[in-house]
Motif scaffolding. Sequence first.
Motif, PDB file in Angstrom:
ATOM      1  N   ALA A   1     -10.377  -9.713  -9.434  1.00  0.00           N
ATOM      2  CA  ALA A   1     -10.428  -8.262  -9.207  1.00  0.00           C
ATOM      3  C   ALA A   1     -11.470  -7.696 -10.168  1.00  0.00           C
ATOM      4  CB  ALA A   1      -9.075  -7.644  -9.491  1.00  0.00           C
ATOM      5  N   TYR A   2     -12.039  -6.546  -9.816  1.00  0.00           N
ATOM      6  CA  TYR A   2     -12.900  -5.885 -10.814  1.00  0.00           C
ATOM      7  C   TYR A   2     -12.058  -4.921 -11.613  1.00  0.00           C
ATOM      8  CZ  TYR A   2     -13.319  -2.168  -7.219  1.00  0.00           C
ATOM      9  OH  TYR A   2     -13.055  -1.197  -6.284  1.00  0.00           O
TER      10      TYR A   2
ATOM     11  N   ASP B   1      -0.474  -1.604 -11.492  1.00  0.00           N
ATOM     12  CA  ASP B   1      -1.925  -1.780 -11.513  1.00  0.00           C
ATOM     13  C   ASP B   1      -2.554  -0.652 -12.331  1.00  0.00           C
ATOM     14  OD1 ASP B   1      -4.620  -2.001 -10.951  1.00  0.00           O
ATOM     15  OD2 ASP B   1      -4.430  -1.700  -8.789  1.00  0.00           O
TER      16      ASP B   1
ATOM     17  N   ARG C   1     -16.865 -10.622  -2.788  1.00  0.00           N
ATOM     18  CA  ARG C   1     -16.825 -10.909  -4.234  1.00  0.00           C
ATOM     19  C   ARG C   1     -16.951 -12.391  -4.486  1.00  0.00           C
ATOM     20  NH1 ARG C   1     -12.051  -7.013  -6.354  1.00  0.00           N
ATOM     21  NH2 ARG C   1     -12.256  -5.469  -4.709  1.00  0.00           N
TER      22      ARG C   1
ATOM     23  N   HIS D   1      -1.503  -4.071  -5.170  1.00  0.00           N
ATOM     24  CA  HIS D   1      -1.931  -3.148  -4.112  1.00  0.00           C
ATOM     25  C   HIS D   1      -0.899  -3.120  -2.984  1.00  0.00           C
ATOM     26  CE1 HIS D   1      -6.525  -2.889  -5.179  1.00  0.00           C
ATOM     27  NE2 HIS D   1      -5.724  -2.459  -6.131  1.00  0.00           N
TER      28      HIS D   1
ATOM     29  N   GLU E   1     -10.727   4.384 -10.899  1.00  0.00           N
ATOM     30  CA  GLU E   1     -11.064   2.956 -10.835  1.00  0.00           C
ATOM     31  C   GLU E   1     -11.032   2.501  -9.389  1.00  0.00           C
ATOM     32  OE1 GLU E   1     -10.265  -1.446 -10.919  1.00  0.00           O
ATOM     33  OE2 GLU E   1      -9.099   0.154 -10.019  1.00  0.00           O
ATOM     34  N   GLU E   2     -10.166   3.137  -8.615  1.00  0.00           N
ATOM     35  CA  GLU E   2     -10.037   2.769  -7.204  1.00  0.00           C
ATOM     36  C   GLU E   2     -11.081   3.520  -6.375  1.00  0.00           C
ATOM     37  OE1 GLU E   2      -8.292   0.357  -6.594  1.00  0.00           O
ATOM     38  OE2 GLU E   2      -6.464   0.305  -7.790  1.00  0.00           O
TER      39      GLU E   2
END
Length: 412
Positions: free
Chosen positions: A359-360, A93, A291, A385, A127-128
């Motif tokens: 996912a973003y 990821d 989302r 993840h 990013e996380e």
Amino acid sequence: MNLEVNKQRLTSEIEELALISDAEAPAVTRIVFTPTDLRARAWFLERCKKAGLATRQDAIGNIFARWKGQDANAAAVGTGSHIDAIPNAGKYDGVVGVLGGLEAIRVLQQSGFNPKRSIELILFTSEEPTRFGIGCLGSRLLSGSLSADAVKKLTDKDSASIEQARRTAGFQGELETVKLSAGHYQAFVELHIEQGPLLEQKNISLGIVSKIAAPSSFRIFIDGAGGHAGGVLMPDRHDALCAASELILAIEQQAKTSGSTDTVATVGICEVFPGAVNSIPSRVHLSLDIRDTDLQRRDSLIAAAEASSQAIAANRGVTIRQELVNADAPGDCAANIVETLSESCKKHRLSFLPMVSRAYHDSLFMSRIAPVGMLFIPCRNGYSHRPDEYASPEDIARGTLVLAETLRSLAS
Ligand code: GLV
Ligand code: MN
Ligand code: MN
């Protein structure tokens, strides 16, 4: 000019980076601004320098590694992703977008290509959302989607401020200097694992993203009344965890009945106070992530969750407070980049599937200041993840080849 990805080099770099982790292999944990994150960044910078790229880091720790083009003043073509990893994550990821981006640049260098526009590889900070509660910190700030003042207010669970954390990590300068103007990049392309099962199920080599779903996130605080687990009779209780459970299930039901499978809602954190076997929970903190590809539908679910909170609170004699962390609009990929990615796939006879990203990604925020495109590679069972996340060296090499081809077109 033939493009040849060095699969062996790329695979061994992915494996090497995975070992810079706070979790035991094969799991990867790399939280922003920890010593492990800093070691990984130093390792990455070494590789960029070896490839002859000019590097700089901004005040939030975004790293830029530039291959200078013939026209140094022309807007650059960007590519990249992130290397931070949530607790107990996998190796791929974000990493395939960063190391695949580096490999794409080396492939182009070795082919003798001389870019007109500079090509810039970006490693985005955090990013996380693990440490500071909000995802895509680096790209939000860089694109002006989050103000420097809002960033300065962020703290981690130990109340360490982001200002303190980033400066201790060596990122000085003012956060106000991070924002880049629209037009700074001619284009931005991100390579990423799909994080879903479609490409594998359909046996298609690559995914070309048209739209990135609208993410939102909340903190929910429930206050009830604690007491002795033996002494307080059931009719007299205001159990915060029972209220939380009812709310979680109500939100799950609302997401399942939204009318679209694109609606997803997740409670990923549940902290219970005081957390004793024989004590009624008096306080609960939940995280809520909602989302959807459709903004209106996403916002109706937010409203429905809020209505359920108020109804459950009244019914159970507790208070429920919902605090917004972020509610972002979806992002569109640019038609010209989607077209360039499709042409690159065709040139190399690789099948591709138009898809949305649920996912973003940092590309969502880059789309506020530049035309963006995203290229997905398959991952086994769609797993992400989690430590058994896996993308094959062949698939990663195919994605990297198409990325290189696309960068060549955009930078020519
Ligand atoms: C990014 O990791 C996401 O949660 O979509
Ligand atoms: Mn992730
Ligand atoms: Mn990612």
